[in-house]
Design an enzyme around this catalytic site. Structure first.
Site, PDB file in Angstrom:
ATOM      1  N   ALA A 139     -34.024  22.841  32.374  1.00  0.00           N
ATOM      2  CA  ALA A 139     -32.471  22.613  32.311  1.00  0.00           C
ATOM      3  C   ALA A 139     -32.246  20.867  32.117  1.00  0.00           C
ATOM      4  CB  ALA A 139     -31.527  22.930  33.735  1.00  0.00           C
ATOM      5  N   ASP A 188     -36.421   8.440  34.723  1.00  0.00           N
ATOM      6  CA  ASP A 188     -36.654   9.407  35.408  1.00  0.00           C
ATOM      7  C   ASP A 188     -37.456   9.178  36.653  1.00  0.00           C
ATOM      8  OD1 ASP A 188     -34.886  10.379  33.621  1.00  0.00           O
ATOM      9  OD2 ASP A 188     -36.621  11.624  32.724  1.00  0.00           O
TER      10      ASP A 188
HETATM   11  C1  GLA Z   1     -33.738  12.075  27.633  1.00  0.00           C
HETATM   12  C2  GLA Z   1     -34.906  11.169  27.661  1.00  0.00           C
HETATM   13  C3  GLA Z   1     -34.076   9.899  28.731  1.00  0.00           C
HETATM   14  C4  GLA Z   1     -32.869   9.237  28.120  1.00  0.00           C
HETATM   15  C5  GLA Z   1     -32.081  10.670  27.894  1.00  0.00           C
HETATM   16  C6  GLA Z   1     -30.549  10.313  27.229  1.00  0.00           C
HETATM   17  O1  GLA Z   1     -33.462  13.091  28.639  1.00  0.00           O
HETATM   18  O2  GLA Z   1     -36.040  11.635  28.512  1.00  0.00           O
HETATM   19  O3  GLA Z   1     -35.057   8.870  28.862  1.00  0.00           O
HETATM   20  O4  GLA Z   1     -32.996   8.823  26.970  1.00  0.00           O
HETATM   21  O5  GLA Z   1     -32.534  11.455  26.930  1.00  0.00           O
HETATM   22  O6  GLA Z   1     -29.954   9.263  28.082  1.00  0.00           O
END
Ligand code: GLA
Length: 408
Positions: A139, A188
């Site tokens: 997700a 993240d």
């Molecule tokens: C993906 C990448 C993130 C970010 C998002 C867009 O989830 O893993 O690092 O760039 O796209 O905001």
């Protein structure tokens, strides 16, 4: 559990400790850790452009049960499949296998590096570790950062390394970049590792500085609605966006002395020179420059205790992701349109990279049932199947949980 309004994890963790015993046998000394997933509310596609992002940890994530051994054997297993991996700490794989175990092995390698640094000469005990969790699969809620940061903390605690949270977050980041081979940004692992309850993280990806913005989890709820759409070419399309942003910056930086990334480019500079760019590249730049401004506006709204102001920016962000960055799909647009007209909803937009996946909705507590009903009805009418709708509270970040695990 002493974590304010966070969901009570004791039942899940008791089940996880039972699963541990069933797979890895009885024995004393079991320790349990929880590490959350994350969702990003503002700052779409800004992390690799040096911009600010506003993620928050959610009260779903990874459970890690660990038990020390008297030898140097490591045993890794997961509740999601029947696989199990065993090896000696002195003989850790040096090449990635392409399997799920690459994540924990990468973290192990990085934390052992910290360990050598921290307590030179001490040998580490082996551990039996069972991973599990309750994050919806696929997700875009960052289960990999959840696993990596959670395991880094677990190893730090089990081996008494006393490393700082920042060191553990960076060990997790290096594991993904170096061993697993994913060129992920800092968003993240920071979102997971530095989470605080009732807060969004304000992370400036240009200098990695961080701050916290208030978002009261007693009053607001976060919904994630999954379109079920998964685009096989999403990785390629994501990489193309990264390259287009690089191209835009290469074209614009000549006109602005001192600019080091797209985030630095001023609107007036862009407007004066956008005609020099390829029209598609100019649209990407248009999104980034305005998304930076929107993300600051969203922060200002929260600072003056106006979450509705944040919601307005989320909807604008979605329109820009749809029309300028071109990463939306009709299913996501439908979810955002349905959510936007629902009572109690403050804002909605696609979350993660796009090209399918999920929409995130910020809503007032109490509006959940009506939102779920409307999303399901509208979406099913148009696409013939219901989206998966889930509600999350905030979370206070990776931690060890204490309880009567040994006796369960
Ligand atoms: C993906 C990448 C993130 C970010 C998002 C867009 O989830 O893993 O690092 O760039 O796209 O905001």
């Amino acid at each position: 559990m002493g974590h304010g309004s966070a969901r009570d994890l004791s039942t899940d963790l008791a089940l996880h400790s039972r699963a541990f015993r069933e797979r890895l046998g009885p024995g004393a000394g079991l320790r349990l850790f929880f590490s959350p997933g994350r969702v990003n509310l503002m700052g779409a596609h800004l992390d690799y452009n040096g911009g600010p992002v506003m993620p928050t940890a959610i009260d779903r994530g990874t459970f890690i049960a660990a038990r020390p051994r008297s030898d140097q054997r490591m045993v890794l297993a997961s509740t999601l499949d029947g696989q199990r991996l065993e090896f000696d700490l002195g003989h850790i794989a040096t090449e990635r296998s392409g399997r799920w175990f690459d994540y924990p092995i990468g973290v192990l390698i990085e934390v052992l590096e910290l360990a050598t640094d921290a307590r030179a000469g001490q040998s580490r005990c082996g551990l039996e570790i069972l991973f599990g969790g309750n994050l919806p699969v696929g997700a875009g809620l960052s289960s990999s950062a959840s696993i990596c940061v959670g395991l880094a903390l677990c190893l730090d605690q089990c081996w008494n390394l006393e490393r700082s949270r920042m060191e553990l977050v960076h060990a997790a980041l290096r594991a993904e970049r170096k061993f697993v081979g994913v060129q992920c940004g800092i968003m993240d692992p920071y979102a997971v590792g530095f989470a605080r309850e009732n807060c969004l993280l304000w992370l400036d990806c240009k200098d990695a500085s961080l701050d916290y913005l208030p978002l009261d989890a007693q009053r607001f709820s976060i919904a994630v609605a999954d379109t079920g759409v998964r685009r096989a070419l999403a990785q390629g399309a994501f990489n193309l966006r990264v390259r287009q942003c690089e191209e835009a910056f290469a074209g614009l930086r000549r006109h602005q002395e001192g600019a080091t990334c797209m985030r630095d480019i001023r609107l007036d500079v862009f407007e004066a020179h956008r005609h020099e760019l390829d029209p598609v590249v100019a649209r990407r730049a248009d999104h980034v420059i305005h998304e930076v401004a929107r993300t600051f506006a969203a922060r200002d709204a929260l600072m003056r205790n106006d979450p509705a102001g944040l919601g307005v920016e989320m909807v604008r962000a979605h329109e820009s992701l749809r029309d300028l960055f071109e990463v939306s799909v009709p299913e996501l647009d439908q979810l955002v349109a349905s959510a936007s007209v629902c009572d109690g909803v403050l804002g909605a937009r696609l979350t993660g990279a796009g090209f399918g996946g999920c929409a995130v909705v910020l809503l007032r507590k109490g509006a959940e049932a009506e939102l779920a009903r409307r999303l399901e009805e509208d979406f099913s009418r148009r696409f013939g199947a219901a989206p998966a709708v889930d509600f999350f509270g905030g979370d206070s970040g990776p931690r060890e949980l204490t309880g009567a695990w040994d006796g369960v």
